[in-house]
Design a protein around this motif. Structure first.
Motif, mmCIF file in Angstrom:
data_model
loop_
_atom_site.group_PDB
_atom_site.id
_atom_site.type_symbol
_atom_site.label_atom_id
_atom_site.label_comp_id
_atom_site.label_asym_id
_atom_site.label_seq_id
_atom_site.Cartn_x
_atom_site.Cartn_y
_atom_site.Cartn_z
ATOM 1 N N ASP A 7 21.990 35.814 -56.930
ATOM 2 C CA ASP A 7 20.769 35.867 -57.745
ATOM 3 C C ASP A 7 21.067 35.448 -59.181
ATOM 4 N N VAL A 8 22.199 35.895 -59.710
ATOM 5 C CA VAL A 8 22.583 35.503 -61.065
ATOM 6 C C VAL A 8 22.757 33.985 -61.131
ATOM 7 N N THR A 9 23.422 33.424 -60.131
ATOM 8 C CA THR A 9 23.623 31.968 -60.082
ATOM 9 C C THR A 9 22.283 31.245 -60.021
ATOM 10 N N ALA A 10 21.371 31.718 -59.172
ATOM 11 C CA ALA A 10 20.055 31.078 -59.051
ATOM 12 C C ALA A 10 19.307 31.133 -60.375
ATOM 13 N N GLY A 16 18.827 27.039 -66.777
ATOM 14 C CA GLY A 16 19.719 26.061 -67.385
ATOM 15 C C GLY A 16 20.698 26.681 -68.361
ATOM 16 N N ARG A 17 20.859 27.996 -68.274
ATOM 17 C CA ARG A 17 21.770 28.748 -69.145
ATOM 18 C C ARG A 17 21.978 30.116 -68.516
ATOM 19 N N PRO A 18 23.021 30.829 -68.930
ATOM 20 C CA PRO A 18 23.196 32.188 -68.413
ATOM 21 C C PRO A 18 22.038 33.087 -68.864
ATOM 22 N N PRO A 19 21.544 33.936 -67.971
ATOM 23 C CA PRO A 19 20.475 34.858 -68.373
ATOM 24 C C PRO A 19 21.006 35.910 -69.342
ATOM 25 N N ARG A 20 20.149 36.342 -70.264
ATOM 26 C CA ARG A 20 20.531 37.371 -71.235
ATOM 27 C C ARG A 20 19.889 38.698 -70.843
ATOM 28 N N GLY A 21 20.675 39.751 -70.906
ATOM 29 C CA GLY A 21 20.143 41.094 -70.675
ATOM 30 C C GLY A 21 19.610 41.335 -69.276
ATOM 31 N N TRP A 158 6.128 27.035 -54.351
ATOM 32 C CA TRP A 158 7.294 27.154 -53.489
ATOM 33 C C TRP A 158 7.182 26.309 -52.217
ATOM 34 N N ALA A 159 5.996 25.741 -51.944
ATOM 35 C CA ALA A 159 5.710 25.116 -50.658
ATOM 36 C C ALA A 159 6.674 23.989 -50.286
ATOM 37 N N ASP A 160 7.164 23.240 -51.248
ATOM 38 C CA ASP A 160 8.073 22.140 -50.912
ATOM 39 C C ASP A 160 9.545 22.529 -51.058
ATOM 40 N N GLY A 161 9.815 23.823 -51.079
ATOM 41 C CA GLY A 161 11.195 24.298 -51.101
ATOM 42 C C GLY A 161 11.574 24.953 -52.413
ATOM 43 N N PRO A 162 12.755 25.567 -52.426
ATOM 44 C CA PRO A 162 13.216 26.277 -53.616
ATOM 45 C C PRO A 162 13.394 25.349 -54.820
ATOM 46 N N CYS A 163 13.278 25.925 -55.989
ATOM 47 C CA CYS A 163 13.433 25.163 -57.234
ATOM 48 C C CYS A 163 14.886 24.826 -57.520
ATOM 49 N N VAL A 164 15.805 25.648 -57.034
ATOM 50 C CA VAL A 164 17.239 25.432 -57.221
ATOM 51 C C VAL A 164 17.962 25.908 -55.969
ATOM 52 N N SER A 165 19.217 25.581 -55.879
ATOM 53 C CA SER A 165 20.064 26.086 -54.812
ATOM 54 C C SER A 165 20.746 27.355 -55.313
ATOM 55 N N ALA A 166 20.797 28.358 -54.456
ATOM 56 C CA ALA A 166 21.517 29.586 -54.813
ATOM 57 C C ALA A 166 22.944 29.545 -54.288
ATOM 58 N N ASP A 167 23.305 28.446 -53.636
ATOM 59 C CA ASP A 167 24.648 28.282 -53.098
ATOM 60 C C ASP A 167 25.641 28.203 -54.252
ATOM 61 N N THR A 168 26.608 29.079 -54.264
ATOM 62 C CA THR A 168 27.568 29.124 -55.359
ATOM 63 C C THR A 168 28.481 27.909 -55.390
ATOM 64 N N GLU A 169 28.464 27.105 -54.351
ATOM 65 C CA GLU A 169 29.297 25.891 -54.313
ATOM 66 C C GLU A 169 28.569 24.671 -54.853
ATOM 67 N N SER A 170 27.256 24.771 -55.055
ATOM 68 C CA SER A 170 26.467 23.622 -55.513
ATOM 69 C C SER A 170 26.534 23.475 -57.021
ATOM 70 N N GLU A 171 26.181 22.321 -57.469
ATOM 71 C CA GLU A 171 26.108 22.064 -58.911
ATOM 72 C C GLU A 171 24.897 22.787 -59.503
ATOM 73 N N PRO A 172 25.011 23.315 -60.723
ATOM 74 C CA PRO A 172 23.873 23.985 -61.344
ATOM 75 C C PRO A 172 22.811 22.988 -61.769
ATOM 76 N N GLY A 173 21.590 23.514 -61.948
ATOM 77 C CA GLY A 173 20.496 22.703 -62.483
ATOM 78 C C GLY A 173 19.317 22.692 -61.555
ATOM 79 N N PRO A 174 18.112 22.647 -62.115
ATOM 80 C CA PRO A 174 16.895 22.622 -61.305
ATOM 81 C C PRO A 174 16.832 21.357 -60.465
#
Length: 176
Positions: A7-10, A16-21, A158-174
């Motif tokens: 969830d943190v990764t997603a 596009g940055r680490p979440p705060r708090g 959400w109908a056309d799929g997730p906005c990002v991958s939550a897979d920890t092996e994937s590259e970050p970014g929307p």
């Protein structure tokens, strides 16, 4: 409070940055990823962070931005002045937000935010940010009248799929 690393990764990819708090996932999109997170009323350095429920999904945020650009907030703002029942419901949403934010502060052992600090989205007298009001409504269904109205006007982001991958092996970014 511990948040699952996927969830943190997603959320990091959504923002596009680490979440705060980050305290918790407050709502999940029908695609399964977080779309609203609960944040601490104070950041680790002690500075105030009044947004308890933070909308993170870029697809939802984009759809809400379209609503904001339509003049909907101005119309909602005008309705507060002319409809005492709606104004009372919006005040109740504000009161709910403050109570939940104060509870989060108490659970974390930090000083609550000052009484005169805003809650979110312009509450209780203005309509300033539909993103915040929708985030509140998703996190606490049935409490925010303008969040509900805006949510009901949104397409199924959400109908056309997730906005990002939550897979920890994937590259970050929307994704687009």
């Amino acid at each position: 409070m511990e948040v699952d690393s996927k969830d943190v990764t997603a959320v990091e990819r959504q923002l596009g940055r680490p979440p705060r708090g980050l305290r918790a996932v407050a709502h999940r999109c029908p695609c399964g990823l977080p779309d609203v997170v609960e944040t601490s009323p104070r950041l680790p350095d002690g500075s105030p962070f009044p947004t308890l429920y933070y909308l993170t999904c870029p697809k939802a945020a984009s759809a809400i931005g379209t609503l904001e650009g339509s003049g909907l907030m101005r119309e909602m703002q005008e309705r507060i002045a002319g409809d005492p029942e709606l104004a009372a419901a919006y005040q109740a949403a504000h009161d709910d937000y403050i109570a939940r934010r104060d509870k989060a502060a108490a659970l974390e052992g930090v000083e609550p935010l000052p009484r005169d600090m805003q809650s979110t989205g312009g509450m209780p007298t203005r309509v300033k940010c539909l993103h915040a009001l929708v985030g509140h409504e998703l996190a606490v269904p049935g409490v925010n009248p303008f969040g509900r109205e805006a949510l009901d006007l949104l397409p199924e982001w959400w109908a056309d799929g997730p906005c990002v991958s939550a897979d920890t092996e994937s590259e970050p970014g929307p994704s687009s």
